[in-house]
Motif scaffolding. Structure first.
Motif, PDB file in Angstrom:
ATOM      1  N   ALA A 104     -15.685  61.687 -98.180  1.00  0.00           N
ATOM      2  CA  ALA A 104     -14.873  62.188 -97.068  1.00  0.00           C
ATOM      3  C   ALA A 104     -14.979  63.701 -96.968  1.00  0.00           C
ATOM      4  CB  ALA A 104     -13.422  61.760 -97.231  1.00  0.00           C
ATOM      5  N   MET A 105     -14.946  64.376 -98.120  1.00  0.00           N
ATOM      6  CA  MET A 105     -15.096  65.839 -98.090  1.00  0.00           C
ATOM      7  C   MET A 105     -16.483  66.238 -97.606  1.00  0.00           C
ATOM      8  SD  MET A 105     -12.986  67.311-101.339  1.00  0.00           S
ATOM      9  CE  MET A 105     -13.522  66.172-102.596  1.00  0.00           C
ATOM     10  N   ALA A 106     -17.511  65.540 -98.075  1.00  0.00           N
ATOM     11  CA  ALA A 106     -18.874  65.851 -97.636  1.00  0.00           C
ATOM     12  C   ALA A 106     -19.052  65.540 -96.155  1.00  0.00           C
ATOM     13  CB  ALA A 106     -19.879  65.053 -98.472  1.00  0.00           C
ATOM     14  N   GLY A 107     -18.415  64.486 -95.675  1.00  0.00           N
ATOM     15  CA  GLY A 107     -18.518  64.134 -94.260  1.00  0.00           C
ATOM     16  C   GLY A 107     -17.899  65.172 -93.350  1.00  0.00           C
ATOM     17  N   GLY A 142     -20.585  62.953 -89.790  1.00  0.00           N
ATOM     18  CA  GLY A 142     -19.706  62.046 -89.055  1.00  0.00           C
ATOM     19  C   GLY A 142     -19.930  60.593 -89.435  1.00  0.00           C
ATOM     20  N   SER A 143     -21.177  60.230 -89.683  1.00  0.00           N
ATOM     21  CA  SER A 143     -21.475  58.855 -90.104  1.00  0.00           C
ATOM     22  C   SER A 143     -20.871  58.550 -91.466  1.00  0.00           C
ATOM     23  CB  SER A 143     -22.988  58.642 -90.149  1.00  0.00           C
ATOM     24  OG  SER A 143     -23.537  58.790 -88.881  1.00  0.00           O
ATOM     25  N   VAL A 144     -20.995  59.495 -92.386  1.00  0.00           N
ATOM     26  CA  VAL A 144     -20.420  59.298 -93.713  1.00  0.00           C
ATOM     27  C   VAL A 144     -18.897  59.230 -93.623  1.00  0.00           C
ATOM     28  CG1 VAL A 144     -20.127  60.372 -95.986  1.00  0.00           C
ATOM     29  CG2 VAL A 144     -22.378  60.325 -94.923  1.00  0.00           C
ATOM     30  N   PHE A 145     -18.315  60.123 -92.822  1.00  0.00           N
ATOM     31  CA  PHE A 145     -16.859  60.132 -92.681  1.00  0.00           C
ATOM     32  C   PHE A 145     -16.352  58.840 -92.056  1.00  0.00           C
ATOM     33  CE2 PHE A 145     -12.840  61.225 -90.658  1.00  0.00           C
ATOM     34  CZ  PHE A 145     -12.162  61.760 -91.737  1.00  0.00           C
ATOM     35  N   CYS A 146     -17.049  58.326 -91.058  1.00  0.00           N
ATOM     36  CA  CYS A 146     -16.628  57.078 -90.411  1.00  0.00           C
ATOM     37  C   CYS A 146     -16.760  55.892 -91.358  1.00  0.00           C
ATOM     38  CB  CYS A 146     -17.428  56.841 -89.143  1.00  0.00           C
ATOM     39  SG  CYS A 146     -16.963  57.969 -87.835  1.00  0.00           S
ATOM     40  N   THR A 147     -17.763  55.924 -92.227  1.00  0.00           N
ATOM     41  CA  THR A 147     -17.900  54.863 -93.229  1.00  0.00           C
ATOM     42  C   THR A 147     -16.717  54.883 -94.191  1.00  0.00           C
ATOM     43  OG1 THR A 147     -20.302  54.963 -93.063  1.00  0.00           O
ATOM     44  CG2 THR A 147     -19.397  53.929 -95.021  1.00  0.00           C
ATOM     45  N   GLN A 149     -13.792  56.070 -93.502  1.00  0.00           N
ATOM     46  CA  GLN A 149     -12.629  55.671 -92.701  1.00  0.00           C
ATOM     47  C   GLN A 149     -12.506  54.151 -92.652  1.00  0.00           C
ATOM     48  OE1 GLN A 149     -12.706  57.312 -88.743  1.00  0.00           O
ATOM     49  NE2 GLN A 149     -11.666  55.548 -87.914  1.00  0.00           N
ATOM     50  N   ILE A 150     -13.564  53.469 -92.319  1.00  0.00           N
ATOM     51  CA  ILE A 150     -13.528  52.007 -92.218  1.00  0.00           C
ATOM     52  C   ILE A 150     -13.304  51.378 -93.588  1.00  0.00           C
ATOM     53  CG2 ILE A 150     -14.883  49.966 -91.624  1.00  0.00           C
ATOM     54  CD1 ILE A 150     -13.770  51.603 -89.240  1.00  0.00           C
ATOM     55  N   LEU A 151     -13.929  51.943 -94.616  1.00  0.00           N
ATOM     56  CA  LEU A 151     -13.749  51.420 -95.965  1.00  0.00           C
ATOM     57  C   LEU A 151     -12.303  51.540 -96.413  1.00  0.00           C
ATOM     58  CD1 LEU A 151     -15.085  50.310 -98.543  1.00  0.00           C
ATOM     59  CD2 LEU A 151     -15.373  52.671 -99.270  1.00  0.00           C
ATOM     60  N   ARG A 152     -11.666  52.674 -96.122  1.00  0.00           N
ATOM     61  CA  ARG A 152     -10.269  52.864 -96.514  1.00  0.00           C
ATOM     62  C   ARG A 152      -9.334  51.962 -95.709  1.00  0.00           C
ATOM     63  NH1 ARG A 152      -9.778  54.444-101.245  1.00  0.00           N
ATOM     64  NH2 ARG A 152      -7.707  55.217-100.864  1.00  0.00           N
ATOM     65  N   LEU A 153      -9.679  51.709 -94.459  1.00  0.00           N
ATOM     66  CA  LEU A 153      -8.805  50.869 -93.628  1.00  0.00           C
ATOM     67  C   LEU A 153      -8.909  49.387 -93.966  1.00  0.00           C
ATOM     68  CD1 LEU A 153      -9.109  52.503 -90.127  1.00  0.00           C
ATOM     69  CD2 LEU A 153      -7.132  52.482 -91.631  1.00  0.00           C
ATOM     70  N   PRO A 187     -13.941  64.354 -71.784  1.00  0.00           N
ATOM     71  CA  PRO A 187     -14.354  62.984 -72.132  1.00  0.00           C
ATOM     72  C   PRO A 187     -13.971  62.669 -73.570  1.00  0.00           C
ATOM     73  CG  PRO A 187     -16.246  64.440 -72.102  1.00  0.00           C
ATOM     74  CD  PRO A 187     -15.085  65.246 -71.589  1.00  0.00           C
ATOM     75  N   ASN A 188     -13.717  61.410 -73.845  1.00  0.00           N
ATOM     76  CA  ASN A 188     -13.352  60.980 -75.193  1.00  0.00           C
ATOM     77  C   ASN A 188     -14.626  60.586 -75.936  1.00  0.00           C
ATOM     78  OD1 ASN A 188     -12.023  60.241 -77.454  1.00  0.00           O
ATOM     79  ND2 ASN A 188     -10.885  58.560 -76.531  1.00  0.00           N
ATOM     80  N   LEU A 189     -15.346  61.575 -76.454  1.00  0.00           N
ATOM     81  CA  LEU A 189     -16.569  61.352 -77.207  1.00  0.00           C
ATOM     82  C   LEU A 189     -16.218  61.290 -78.676  1.00  0.00           C
ATOM     83  CD1 LEU A 189     -18.748  64.061 -75.444  1.00  0.00           C
ATOM     84  CD2 LEU A 189     -18.735  61.619 -74.975  1.00  0.00           C
ATOM     85  N   THR A 190     -16.353  60.131 -79.267  1.00  0.00           N
ATOM     86  CA  THR A 190     -16.043  60.002 -80.687  1.00  0.00           C
ATOM     87  C   THR A 190     -17.206  59.367 -81.404  1.00  0.00           C
ATOM     88  OG1 THR A 190     -15.028  57.859 -80.342  1.00  0.00           O
ATOM     89  CG2 THR A 190     -13.565  59.764 -80.282  1.00  0.00           C
ATOM     90  N   LEU A 191     -17.358  59.732 -82.663  1.00  0.00           N
ATOM     91  CA  LEU A 191     -18.387  59.110 -83.470  1.00  0.00           C
ATOM     92  C   LEU A 191     -17.910  57.824 -84.110  1.00  0.00           C
ATOM     93  CD1 LEU A 191     -20.017  62.161 -85.247  1.00  0.00           C
ATOM     94  CD2 LEU A 191     -20.994  60.731 -83.479  1.00  0.00           C
ATOM     95  N   CYS A 192     -16.598  57.615 -84.186  1.00  0.00           N
ATOM     96  CA  CYS A 192     -16.075  56.398 -84.824  1.00  0.00           C
ATOM     97  C   CYS A 192     -15.390  55.535 -83.793  1.00  0.00           C
ATOM     98  CB  CYS A 192     -15.070  56.764 -85.906  1.00  0.00           C
ATOM     99  SG  CYS A 192     -15.785  57.705 -87.218  1.00  0.00           S
TER     100      CYS A 192
END
Length: 192
Positions: A104-107, A142-147, A149-153, A187-192
């Motif tokens: 998460a920190m690296a993301g 962003g890809s690492v952070f979203c991974t 995010q989904i893993l924690r959820l 616009p709502n541009l999100t990576l996740c």
């Protein structure tokens, strides 16, 4: 034996018995706040607040383009999404290797590089290629952070509570556009 009775051990009948006392001072109860933050619901709320800020940062940088020209902004946005797709395939390996906290920190560092490259370009310190590279690093981060995010959820709560956690999490980052930009002009541009 009672709860506070000393434990005695003896391996040889000729040796005197050794008395081992249990110490209560070594075990401390966590504070109520720390215990709540360590709970699955607390982690979901903290993650929602982090993602509230993260999406705002990315959308602000992408929409306002940090004061750079249109061609460079378009190339940078294309680099973000072009790199995010293959990085999303490799990011579970990174998260497995580093763990969720360090991933998460690296993301989030990708967003920092992205913002710094846009600032450097607008001040005339670096060229357009460096901004595109910063955008590509933002796509990887962003890809690492979203991974994470989904893993924690999906990995932290019990299976029967996943729906509750998802329902608690997703409105918070999405509310950013309603709270900060009521007209929804960006616009709502999100990576996740």
């Amino acid at each position: 034996m009672g709860e506070n009775a000393p434990l005695t051990t003896s391996t040889d009948a000729k040796r005197p018995r050794r008395v081992v006392r249990q110490c209560r001072c070594a075990v401390r109860e966590p504070s109520a706040c720390r215990a709540w933050l360590a709970s699955p619901i607390g982690q979901t709320v903290v993650l929602a607040l982090i993602c509230f800020c993260e999406q705002g940062t990315f959308n602000s940088l992408s929409s306002l383009a940090g004061g750079i020209d249109e061609a460079t902004a378009a190339s940078t946005t294309a680099a973000v999404y072009a790199v995010a797709i293959p990085a999303s395939l490799a990011s579970p390996l990174v998260v497995k290797r580093l763990g969720t906290r360090y991933s998460a920190m690296a993301g989030t560092l990708g967003y920092l590089v992205y913002a710094a490259s846009m600032f450097g370009y607008s001040e005339g310190l670096i060229g357009g290629t460096a901004v595109v590279i910063g955008g590509a690093l933002c796509g990887v981060g962003g890809s690492v952070f979203c991974t994470v995010q989904i893993l924690r959820l999906t990995g932290v709560p019990a299976p029967e509570d996943e729906g509750t956690h998802l329902a608690l999490f997703y409105p918070v980052p999405r509310a950013r556009s309603e709270l900060l930009v009521p007209e929804a002009s960006l616009p709502n541009l999100t990576l996740c």
